[in-house]
Design a protein around this motif. Structure first.
Motif, PDB file in Angstrom:
ATOM      1  N   LYS A  72       0.815  -1.210   0.000  1.00  0.00           N
ATOM      2  CA  LYS A  72       0.000   0.000   0.000  1.00  0.00           C
ATOM      3  C   LYS A  72       0.852   1.265   0.000  1.00  0.00           C
ATOM      4  O   LYS A  72       0.415   2.321  -0.455  1.00  0.00           O
ATOM      5  CB  LYS A  72      -0.936  -0.002   1.206  1.00  0.00           C
ATOM      6  CG  LYS A  72      -2.076  -1.007   1.109  1.00  0.00           C
ATOM      7  CD  LYS A  72      -2.942  -0.977   2.353  1.00  0.00           C
ATOM      8  CE  LYS A  72      -4.076  -1.992   2.264  1.00  0.00           C
ATOM      9  NZ  LYS A  72      -4.903  -2.011   3.488  1.00  0.00           N
ATOM     10  N   ARG A  73       2.079   1.153   0.504  1.00  0.00           N
ATOM     11  CA  ARG A  73       2.987   2.305   0.525  1.00  0.00           C
ATOM     12  C   ARG A  73       3.899   2.338  -0.695  1.00  0.00           C
ATOM     13  O   ARG A  73       4.890   3.058  -0.731  1.00  0.00           O
ATOM     14  CB  ARG A  73       3.821   2.303   1.806  1.00  0.00           C
ATOM     15  CG  ARG A  73       3.000   2.704   3.031  1.00  0.00           C
ATOM     16  CD  ARG A  73       3.850   2.826   4.273  1.00  0.00           C
ATOM     17  NE  ARG A  73       3.094   3.438   5.363  1.00  0.00           N
ATOM     18  CZ  ARG A  73       3.039   4.738   5.620  1.00  0.00           C
ATOM     19  NH1 ARG A  73       3.712   5.584   4.852  1.00  0.00           N
ATOM     20  NH2 ARG A  73       2.326   5.199   6.626  1.00  0.00           N
ATOM     21  N   GLY A  74       3.575   1.536  -1.694  1.00  0.00           N
ATOM     22  CA  GLY A  74       4.297   1.593  -2.954  1.00  0.00           C
ATOM     23  C   GLY A  74       5.520   0.712  -3.041  1.00  0.00           C
ATOM     24  O   GLY A  74       6.297   0.810  -4.009  1.00  0.00           O
ATOM     25  N   VAL A  75       5.735  -0.178  -2.059  1.00  0.00           N
ATOM     26  CA  VAL A  75       6.887  -1.078  -2.089  1.00  0.00           C
ATOM     27  C   VAL A  75       6.538  -2.292  -2.946  1.00  0.00           C
ATOM     28  O   VAL A  75       5.487  -2.919  -2.751  1.00  0.00           O
ATOM     29  CB  VAL A  75       7.281  -1.527  -0.670  1.00  0.00           C
ATOM     30  CG1 VAL A  75       8.451  -2.515  -0.723  1.00  0.00           C
ATOM     31  CG2 VAL A  75       7.645  -0.317   0.192  1.00  0.00           C
ATOM     32  N   ASP A  76       7.398  -2.626  -3.884  1.00  0.00           N
ATOM     33  CA  ASP A  76       7.166  -3.767  -4.770  1.00  0.00           C
ATOM     34  C   ASP A  76       7.588  -5.046  -4.055  1.00  0.00           C
ATOM     35  O   ASP A  76       8.763  -5.428  -4.070  1.00  0.00           O
ATOM     36  CB  ASP A  76       7.967  -3.592  -6.058  1.00  0.00           C
ATOM     37  CG  ASP A  76       7.700  -4.705  -7.067  1.00  0.00           C
ATOM     38  OD1 ASP A  76       6.810  -5.549  -6.805  1.00  0.00           O
ATOM     39  OD2 ASP A  76       8.391  -4.740  -8.111  1.00  0.00           O
ATOM     40  N   ILE A  77       6.639  -5.720  -3.410  1.00  0.00           N
ATOM     41  CA  ILE A  77       6.984  -6.912  -2.640  1.00  0.00           C
ATOM     42  C   ILE A  77       7.342  -8.088  -3.545  1.00  0.00           C
ATOM     43  O   ILE A  77       7.943  -9.069  -3.093  1.00  0.00           O
ATOM     44  CB  ILE A  77       5.853  -7.310  -1.681  1.00  0.00           C
ATOM     45  CG1 ILE A  77       4.574  -7.654  -2.441  1.00  0.00           C
ATOM     46  CG2 ILE A  77       5.598  -6.211  -0.663  1.00  0.00           C
ATOM     47  CD1 ILE A  77       3.507  -8.269  -1.555  1.00  0.00           C
TER      48      ILE A  77
END
Length: 367
Positions: free
Chosen positions: A283-288
């Motif tokens: 949700k915070r834009g981190v590409d998991i």
């Protein structure tokens, strides 16, 4: 060597970034009471910290990090939730890694929030990732909570579990204990002979040392109980090894962890938390899908991390330490949260950045 004035300027820039995101700027004394750090880490901390003697306050240490004094500050009179930022020098002995500096600057960001701890994990990670974005660093993550839960769930004695938990941040010692408790390694030299005696204290040898006779007798009895205990099963050791060897992206590791949890249900709640944290990171834009996860990550850090852990590395400079590191340390707030005899605790997570490493890497890419 990077000029200290430039390092301080870069540190001020990073501090301003965190302040702009809602952090209150705090400071901590350079001289810290040795008693607190010794209580937390034992005598081992002396090998890593600079120890001195103050004529009024007694034994003291040059600040080895900021987290302990910031936690003490918050637990004394901090509001909830709270966000803090700080900058300054820390001091660490480097007897083995002599190429590393004994003092360096840190800029840190800490969040104390009991309402949404997993979202706080994602917040700290995402903010540090954002401020480091121009450097194109590799991020590594882990979760000490998984390993702690796995050890606590072992089908063995409480004494053995306590020993493994105590040395979980010392991989070699942990492995030696696990092999011994699993029957894969012999007892320490001389222990068999000691335990074979009807009364090891029935001797003409002089009594020396600080332990009393009753303490020695209790220790011998504990060793006998341990020697008589059933070994940790091969299946449990294999599952632990599988957990420690995990090295996948966050997007793929959950399926593997769910498989392990079928046979090791003690980690199920920790796996649930990891999944919720992954959603918060996304949700915070981190590409998991590309975010690295390592089962053993965080085991050589300061011993207060007990959950999410992370670090940012320059792959082009494997000789450099991580540019930033951090993690969750809920247990530390419980240990230090004693106010007027009342025990308090609060979930907490934070991270630190090395501004001189940012300058080093920036200079390498600047024509």
């Amino acid at each position: 060597m990077t000029d200290k004035a430039r390092v301080r300027t870069e540190a001020a820039r990073l501090l301003g970034f965190f302040e702009a995101h809602g952090a209150s700027v705090v400071e901590a004394d350079i001289l810290q009471p040795a008693e607190t750090l010794l209580d937390l880490y034992g005598e081992d901390i002396r090998a890593r910290a600079f120890v001195t003697q103050d004529p009024v306050h007694g034994e003291a240490m040059l600040r080895p990090d900021f987290t302990v004094p910031v936690v003490q500050m918050h637990m004394a009179d901090g509001a909830e939730p709270a966000r803090y930022a700080y900058m300054g020098e820390v001091f660490r002995k480097q007897e083995e890694a002599t190429h590393r500096a004994s003092e360096h600057f840190q800029v840190g960001y800490e969040v104390f929030d009991r309402t949404a701890p997993l979202e706080a994990d994602a917040e700290v990670f995402a903010l540090i990732k954002e401020v480091l974005e121009p450097l194109n660093l590799r991020a590594a993550t882990g979760d000490m909570g998984l390993l702690l839960a796995a050890v606590r769930g072992l089908k063995t004695t409480e004494r053995r579990k306590a020993a493994l938990l105590r040395h979980i941040w010392r991989p070699r010692r942990f492995r030696a204990l696990l092999d011994r408790f699993a029957g894969r390694a012999a007892l320490p030299k001389g222990r068999d002979a000691l335990l074979a005696q009807d009364d090891p204290l029935d001797t003409s040898a002089p009594h020396i040392g600080l332990r009393s006779t009753s303490e020695i007798a209790d220790r011998v009895e504990a060793l006998r109980e341990d020697a008589a205990a059933a070994p940790i099963s091969a299946q449990e050791v294999e599952l632990l090894d599988d957990l420690l060897a995990l090295r996948e992206t966050t997007g793929h590791v959950l399926e593997h962890l769910r498989d392990i949890a079928v046979d090791m249900p003690a980690i199920a709640s920790a796996v649930d938390r990891l999944e919720t944290r992954a959603e918060a990171l996304a949700k915070r834009g981190v590409d998991i899908a590309t975010l690295d996860f390592e089962g053993s990550y965080g085991r050589t850090s300061m011993e207060y991390y007990d959950g999410f852990v992370f670090g940012f590395y320059a792959e082009s400079r494997p000789d450099l330490p991580p540019v930033a590191t951090g993690g969750r340390y809920d247990a530390l707030t419980r240990v230090l949260g004693n106010k007027n005899g009342e025990r308090r605790d609060i979930p907490a997570v934070g991270g630190v950045i090395r501004p001189e490493l940012i300058l080093t890497l920036t200079e390498e890419v600047t024509p």
